[in-house]
Design an enzyme around this catalytic site. Structure first.
Site, PDB file in Angstrom:
ATOM      1  N   THR A  33      14.687  36.483  -4.946  1.00 25.29           N
ATOM      2  CA  THR A  33      15.673  36.678  -6.007  1.00 25.29           C
ATOM      3  C   THR A  33      16.868  35.748  -5.837  1.00 25.29           C
ATOM      4  O   THR A  33      17.045  35.136  -4.788  1.00 25.29           O
ATOM      5  CB  THR A  33      16.185  38.134  -5.984  1.00 25.29           C
ATOM      6  OG1 THR A  33      16.816  38.376  -4.716  1.00 25.29           O
ATOM      7  CG2 THR A  33      15.043  39.109  -6.167  1.00 25.29           C
ATOM      8  N   ASP A  34      17.676  35.657  -6.883  1.00 19.90           N
ATOM      9  CA  ASP A  34      18.906  34.861  -6.794  1.00 19.90           C
ATOM     10  C   ASP A  34      20.083  35.676  -7.314  1.00 19.90           C
ATOM     11  O   ASP A  34      19.923  36.832  -7.714  1.00 19.90           O
ATOM     12  CB  ASP A  34      18.743  33.526  -7.530  1.00 19.90           C
ATOM     13  CG  ASP A  34      18.585  33.672  -9.035  1.00 19.90           C
ATOM     14  OD1 ASP A  34      19.093  34.645  -9.624  1.00 19.90           O
ATOM     15  OD2 ASP A  34      17.955  32.788  -9.630  1.00 19.90           O
ATOM     16  N   ALA A  35      21.262  35.067  -7.274  1.00 17.58           N
ATOM     17  CA  ALA A  35      22.482  35.798  -7.625  1.00 17.58           C
ATOM     18  C   ALA A  35      22.501  36.233  -9.084  1.00 17.58           C
ATOM     19  O   ALA A  35      23.336  37.056  -9.464  1.00 17.58           O
ATOM     20  CB  ALA A  35      23.718  34.950  -7.301  1.00 17.58           C
ATOM     21  N   GLY A  36      21.595  35.711  -9.909  1.00 12.90           N
ATOM     22  CA  GLY A  36      21.464  36.200 -11.283  1.00 12.90           C
ATOM     23  C   GLY A  36      20.722  37.538 -11.327  1.00 12.90           C
ATOM     24  O   GLY A  36      20.579  38.133 -12.396  1.00 12.90           O
ATOM     25  N   GLY A  37      20.237  37.999 -10.164  1.00 16.16           N
ATOM     26  CA  GLY A  37      19.586  39.305 -10.081  1.00 16.16           C
ATOM     27  C   GLY A  37      18.096  39.265 -10.377  1.00 16.16           C
ATOM     28  O   GLY A  37      17.427  40.297 -10.353  1.00 16.16           O
TER      29      GLY A  37
END
Lengths: 145, 145, 145, 145
Positions: free
Chosen positions: C22-26
């Site tokens: 995952t990334d900080a965009g969720g």
């Protein structure tokens, strides 16, 4: 006699935090700091004219043997970091680095690690002597680290 | 009284080594073992009905505070590994795991780590109490680890 | 004559979404779907007794030449996905796969791609004939894909 | 009238290939080029004072909708690459980039892609209007791309 005041500051690499480095918790994913530290060690070697790929052609590879990392504060998307690489101890077949990840511009400590690297033969994985170019970079035995 | 013989074997997750896990040295890239260990901790939690994403909805996140990892032997593309997750100590806001990566089928130790995890509020990053579901899993204080 | 009804369903690999994906965009970081698809192709080969690492020993490697991927909906932490690998076309030195990432349990399409892979000599990077074991798996020329 | 000669060269980001980017085939792992291209788009935005994390605070996120990538030649450990980001088309809620990865110093094309990005609300994932700062960067409708 070695005077600690003579010690030059450790090598530093600036690193930007991209979306690829973050996770759904909104922070840098913890293993990525080992990536950042590896990049800093590689650039430290490059600054001393040692190239990893050229080494592989000569059957030389480097493997991490031990890593102890302390995560102090989180880092976030878009932040700029400075990653240090300081060779603190060295044997015939291994190197030990102290490395820090610092936040720019306030210098807050984000993470800190001790990383022990072994020099191995690429084909067999067996320990082999560090290249002369690296041994020449080794800190003096009496260096107060 | 706690008898060590009562101790059940730690949770294990089978993991296959894919090309994405390897590097130009021909072996698993060293930070990937932290990925493997994170997957094993996540599956251990799932096996006890604790879900990471559901936790985030409740403003709960987990961050690694310390990791000490010893790399014993290299792992290679196509190999199958078993990754253990054993909760050995626990405070109100933290957990400490002992984790091993073992090669299948011979059981050779590939890597071993102690990982300390803090429970934090997702929004502020501040320490917060572990969910009751996890505290209930904690080893007894007298457990001989 | 080839009847489409004879067509067996494509190979599928179950994949769990971990925090590393995952990334900080969720959501799952978009290049990770190429990882998932590579794992599915590797397991498809393994199911047919073709091993990547054994191939390398014989100087055989596979490189992606083209990838066209459409991202339909986001996937999230803790979700389970099914990743298909369907060999739709094949030349003497290349394979083309159609691959889908589907959400479990509702079967919603998450991502879909066409991936063209070349077989190359590991040392020179030059095209080389696919191993006989793979050519034997090739769809018939008249296959209605 | 738009004259192609007026066109400025696309934005470029220098990127070094580290061991983390490579795989056991000895080359850059194919999904990593999508990482490199994302970094170049992010730095292009930063050069125009658009920050991803600040956008998230305003409930703005960007997701890749389509990516078509052609891999021309392999890249290797220690190589330096230049990665371009050229916004070629733009709607109210999407952007399309043409991106190249070029080898330094000889300028050989390593990979090339067309990437379509949608602007979405971070919380709902629904399409939303691109920020004014990006719309102002959009190529003119008549731009000969």
């Amino acid at each position: 006699m070695i005077d600690a005041d003579d010690k030059s500051p450790p090598f530093e690499l600036p690193i930007r935090v991209y979306i690829e480095d973050t996770d759904a918790g909104g922070v840098v994913f913890h293993p990525k700091y080992l990536h950042f530290m590896e990049r800093a060690r590689t650039e430290w070697l490059r600054s001393r004219d040692v190239r990893l790929r050229a080494g592989m052609t000569d059957n030389i590879s480097y493997v991490v043997q031990r890593a102890s990392i302390h995560y102090a504060v989180a880092a976030y998307l878009d932040e700029e970091l400075r990653v240090t690489a300081d060779l603190v101890r060295c044997g015939k077949v291994w190197m030990e680095f102290h490395q820090q990840v610092l936040r720019v511009p306030d210098g807050v400590l984000v993470a800190e690690a001790t990383i022990k690297i072994a020099c191995v033969a690429l084909d067999s994985g067996r320990p082999r002597r560090l290249p002369a170019a690296i041994l020449a970079l080794a800190p003096l035995p009496g260096r107060p680290d």
